[in-house]
Design an enzyme around this catalytic site. Structure first.
Site, mmCIF file in Angstrom:
data_model
loop_
_atom_site.group_PDB
_atom_site.id
_atom_site.type_symbol
_atom_site.label_atom_id
_atom_site.label_comp_id
_atom_site.label_asym_id
_atom_site.label_seq_id
_atom_site.Cartn_x
_atom_site.Cartn_y
_atom_site.Cartn_z
ATOM 1 N N VAL A 105 0.865 -1.177 0.000
ATOM 2 C CA VAL A 105 0.000 0.000 0.000
ATOM 3 C C VAL A 105 0.900 1.224 0.000
ATOM 4 O O VAL A 105 1.848 1.304 0.787
ATOM 5 C CB VAL A 105 -0.928 0.018 1.233
ATOM 6 N N CYS A 106 0.645 2.167 -0.898
ATOM 7 C CA CYS A 106 1.357 3.448 -0.929
ATOM 8 C C CYS A 106 2.872 3.237 -1.034
ATOM 9 O O CYS A 106 3.359 2.537 -1.904
ATOM 10 C CB CYS A 106 0.967 4.268 0.290
ATOM 11 N N ALA A 107 3.626 3.849 -0.113
ATOM 12 C CA ALA A 107 5.086 3.772 -0.158
ATOM 13 C C ALA A 107 5.604 2.355 0.037
ATOM 14 O O ALA A 107 6.779 2.086 -0.231
ATOM 15 C CB ALA A 107 5.694 4.689 0.910
ATOM 16 N N GLY A 108 4.755 1.450 0.466
ATOM 17 C CA GLY A 108 5.170 0.056 0.618
ATOM 18 C C GLY A 108 5.703 -0.537 -0.667
ATOM 19 O O GLY A 108 6.464 -1.512 -0.642
ATOM 20 N N THR A 125 1.790 3.405 -7.067
ATOM 21 C CA THR A 125 1.917 3.915 -5.704
ATOM 22 C C THR A 125 1.150 5.229 -5.644
ATOM 23 O O THR A 125 0.497 5.624 -6.614
ATOM 24 C CB THR A 125 3.398 4.099 -5.315
#
Length: 300
Positions: A105-108, A125
């Site tokens: 999720v996102c910056a993951g 992202t």
């Protein structure tokens, strides 16, 4: 029993974690067989919002059907952030190499990149991090302005609330669309969005201005989405001339009030079609006389 293991990174966004976790835990109430656990490089992982999160430092041995999720962390940049040990990154890679699915999720997504899982794959992202993700992993194909992308057992999402969309998609794939729909209803999610939906809705894209007159016009259009609104009526409701409304609206949004209403209708119709409605039913529900106009607008 399918395990869903969240790898917690210092500075983790609570909603990046809590949204997907809520989806999978709610799915259990509808017959799905999930067990959630949380791991990290330390037993206490600070969240960006200040809530410390407990985690196990023991990285479990995962089965093929288990899911590993890396929630994002709050940062305006990827470089030098999202600290994870080499041991944790190798564990992420090993699960995928053994046939398991890995999600972010996102910056993951950056953690998956450091684990070597983005090369040659489509990914996404948060829109604020897309340029940097592309620079850091030139062998990856960063798909812009979508909610989530699945490619070769690697699933990446845009971030924040889109983690819910990603998790609902995975539940639909693993347990069927009826279970995913039931989870969405119990979570009071407005609509289960498709992965290629844009990250910013029509409302978000055209509401970032500061013109109060245009905001009032938009309020009327949004509250009366299915009505046939004339420019004269909009002008009367805002106390401006038709010419002034057209000029101010165009300057603030880049479109006319009619095109704005059409864009809102098309977006709403897309949600209905994604939930199983026919094009004809969706068109009439959002205010079009028939499906022809909706088809023309969608084709653009």
């Amino acid at each position: 029993m399918t395990r869903v293991v969240f790898l917690l990174v210092p500075g983790v966004h609570l909603l990046d974690l809590a949204g997907p976790a809520q989806v999978f835990s709610s799915a259990v109430d509808f017959g799905a067989d999930y067990e959630l656990s949380y791991v990290g490089d330390s037993v206490s992982v600070p969240s960006h919002q200040g809530v410390p999160l407990g985690a196990s430092t023991e990285l479990p041995s995962l089965e093929v059907d288990d899911l590993l999720v890396v929630p994002g962390w709050r940062s305006s940049t990827l470089v030098g952030t999202g600290a994870l040990s080499a041991r944790a990154l190798a564990w992420v890679r090993a699960h995928h190499d053994c046939g398991g699915m890995v999600a972010s999720v996102c910056a993951g997504a950056d953690a998956l990149g450091r684990a070597g899982l983005l090369d040659g794959r489509r990914c996404t992202t948060h829109h604020e991090l897309q340029d940097e993700l592309e620079r850091r992993y030139p062998a990856a194909r960063v798909v812009r302005d979508v909610l989530y992308v699945e490619d070769g057992r690697v699933v990446t999402s845009a971030g924040i609330a889109s983690g819910i969309d990603l998790a609902l998609h995975l539940v639909a794939v693993r347990n069927g669309p009826s279970v995913a729909a039931a989870v969405a209803r119990t979570m009071v999610v407005y609509a289960r969005r498709n992965g290629d939906d844009q990250q910013a809705s029509v409302l978000l894209r055209h509401r970032s201005h500061v013109n109060e007159t245009v905001h009032r016009v938009q309020d009327v259009i949004e509250s009366r989405l299915t009505d046939r609104l004339s420019l004269a009526e909009l002008a009367s409701l805002t106390g401006c001339s038709e010419r002034t409304v057209t000029r101010l609206f165009g300057r603030a949004t880049g479109m006319t009030p009619l095109k704005y209403q059409q864009a809102l209708r098309v977006e709403r119709a897309e949600h209905l079609i994604g939930q199983g409605a026919t094009v004809e039913v969706a068109a009439r529900t959002v205010g079009f006389e028939d499906a022809r106009m909706l088809r023309r607008l969608r084709s653009r």
